[in-house]
Design an enzyme around this catalytic site. Structure first.
Site, mmCIF file in Angstrom:
data_model
loop_
_atom_site.group_PDB
_atom_site.id
_atom_site.type_symbol
_atom_site.label_atom_id
_atom_site.label_comp_id
_atom_site.label_asym_id
_atom_site.label_seq_id
_atom_site.Cartn_x
_atom_site.Cartn_y
_atom_site.Cartn_z
ATOM 1 N N ASP A 177 0.813 -1.227 0.000
ATOM 2 C CA ASP A 177 0.000 0.000 0.000
ATOM 3 C C ASP A 177 0.846 1.278 0.000
ATOM 4 O O ASP A 177 0.543 2.228 0.721
ATOM 5 C CB ASP A 177 -0.960 0.020 1.198
ATOM 6 C CG ASP A 177 -2.035 -1.059 1.108
ATOM 7 O OD1 ASP A 177 -2.052 -1.779 0.101
ATOM 8 O OD2 ASP A 177 -2.843 -1.165 2.040
ATOM 9 N N ASP A 200 -0.509 -4.579 -3.785
ATOM 10 C CA ASP A 200 -1.477 -3.492 -4.006
ATOM 11 C C ASP A 200 -0.839 -2.132 -3.749
ATOM 12 O O ASP A 200 -1.455 -1.250 -3.142
ATOM 13 C CB ASP A 200 -2.690 -3.660 -3.078
ATOM 14 C CG ASP A 200 -3.393 -5.000 -3.238
ATOM 15 O OD1 ASP A 200 -3.303 -5.595 -4.328
ATOM 16 O OD2 ASP A 200 -4.024 -5.454 -2.258
#
Length: 337
Positions: A177, A200
């Protein structure tokens, strides 16, 4: 004489009032850890900026490592944070999602209940940022934004909330992230940037254009996790970017949809050999019906399209010609990205 004294008193009051706000002007503010600037932290320089400025204000940050959580609040605008040297000017912090939250941050209505239960809530993803930009019309240049927490949970380096944000020649360092584009309907432009991470590491609902950026995958995982709202025609567009991976990495997906209508497009990009032949992952099976995943004219060992998932698309030449920053952003004349 009486009138003269009154005039001098008024003049003195005017001078003192303006002297109390010496930074209410377009002059550059200088930040330096070694004390050679006007401020020693980026936060201190931001604090003196006037709300809703109608002029361009530069905060020039000298080489150094600045360990601080920086917030550019919603009431500021037209600020440029410019580093002296991209690799040697670093804003860093080390929060991650599984750190126990400071009791002062607990929701007031739950505090007594949590204390009674002996429970100590975790920080969570969205409080882990190193830099959070809530304001509109903000630019960062030639600077590194890092979350250097160990791999113990989600750890955001850059968290954006504002509109018309520009990042030029910046580095974003982290693991899971790294970059959170956190507000649907906002527009963000990244040019000549370096972004690294594990899982991600570019995620969120905003519309973002990545021009000539280097994307570095540090683990077998997913590059993007777009959560584009259904009513937004565009999400993430990567144009002329280079995707590489660490030598021990073998399986990288271009993306998976964090929400049903995630939108991601890679075009004219160099895709490394570690990109999975299927290219994309659905996250949840039903999202194969709604996710908007596309490619066009990519090259490199990971660009072969014959084994891509059937629910992704290859754009036609005519469709790709319509994908420009001006159309994606519906740019007005006031935003010069």
């Amino acid at each position: 004489m009486k009138h003269l004294l009154l005039f001098l008193a008024a003049l003195l009051g005017f001078t003192q009032a303006h002297a109390a706000n010496p930074y209410d002007n377009p002059d550059t503010l200088v930040v330096a850890r070694d004390g050679t600037g006007q401020f020693r932290t980026v936060t201190d320089a931001i604090e003196v900026c006037r709300a809703f400025m109608d002029y361009h204000k530069v905060i020039y940050v000298k080489r150094g490592t600045y360990k601080e959580k920086v917030i550019i609040p919603q009431w500021l605008t037209n600020i440029e944070v410019c580093g002296e040297d991209r690799d040697a000017t670093v804003i860093t912090y080390d929060d991650h999602a599984n750190i126990t939250m400071d009791a002062r941050l607990w929701p007031a209505e739950l505090s007594q209940q949590l204390i009674a239960m002996g429970d100590r809530p975790k920080l969570g993803t969205f409080r882990t940022f190193t830099v959070r930009v809530d304001a509109n019309d903000i630019t960062f240049k030639n600077i590194t934004i890092e979350n250097n927490a160990a791999r113990l949970g989600q750890a955001v380096a850059l968290h954006t909330q504002g509109d018309r944000l520009t990042f030029i020649n910046c580095r974003f360092l982290g693991h899971q992230d790294t970059v959170y584009t956190g507000m649907g309907g906002t527009r963000i432009y990244f040019k000549d940037c370096y972004i690294e991470g594990t899982t991600d590491f570019i995620f969120g609902p905003a519309t973002a254009w990545f021009e000539h950026c280097d994307i570095y995958c540090k683990a077998d995982s997913y590059i993007t996790a777009a959560s584009t709202p259904q009513d937004q025609p565009f999400g993430y567009v990567f144009n002329d970017c280079t995707i590489t991976a660490a030598p021990d990495v073998t399986k990288v997906y271009l993306g998976r949809p964090w929400r049903d209508y995630g939108y991601t497009l890679f075009m004219h990009c160099d895709l490394c050999r570690q990109i999975r032949p299927e290219g994309w992952h659905h996250w949840q099976k039903n999202r194969e019906q709604t996710a908007r995943y596309m490619e066009y004219d990519n090259h490199g060992e990971g660009a072969a399209t014959d084994k891509r998932v059937g629910w992704s698309r290859q754009l036609t030449k005519e469709e790709a010609r319509q994908i420009t920053p001006e159309r994606v952003f519906t740019v007005s004349s006031v935003w010069k990205f």
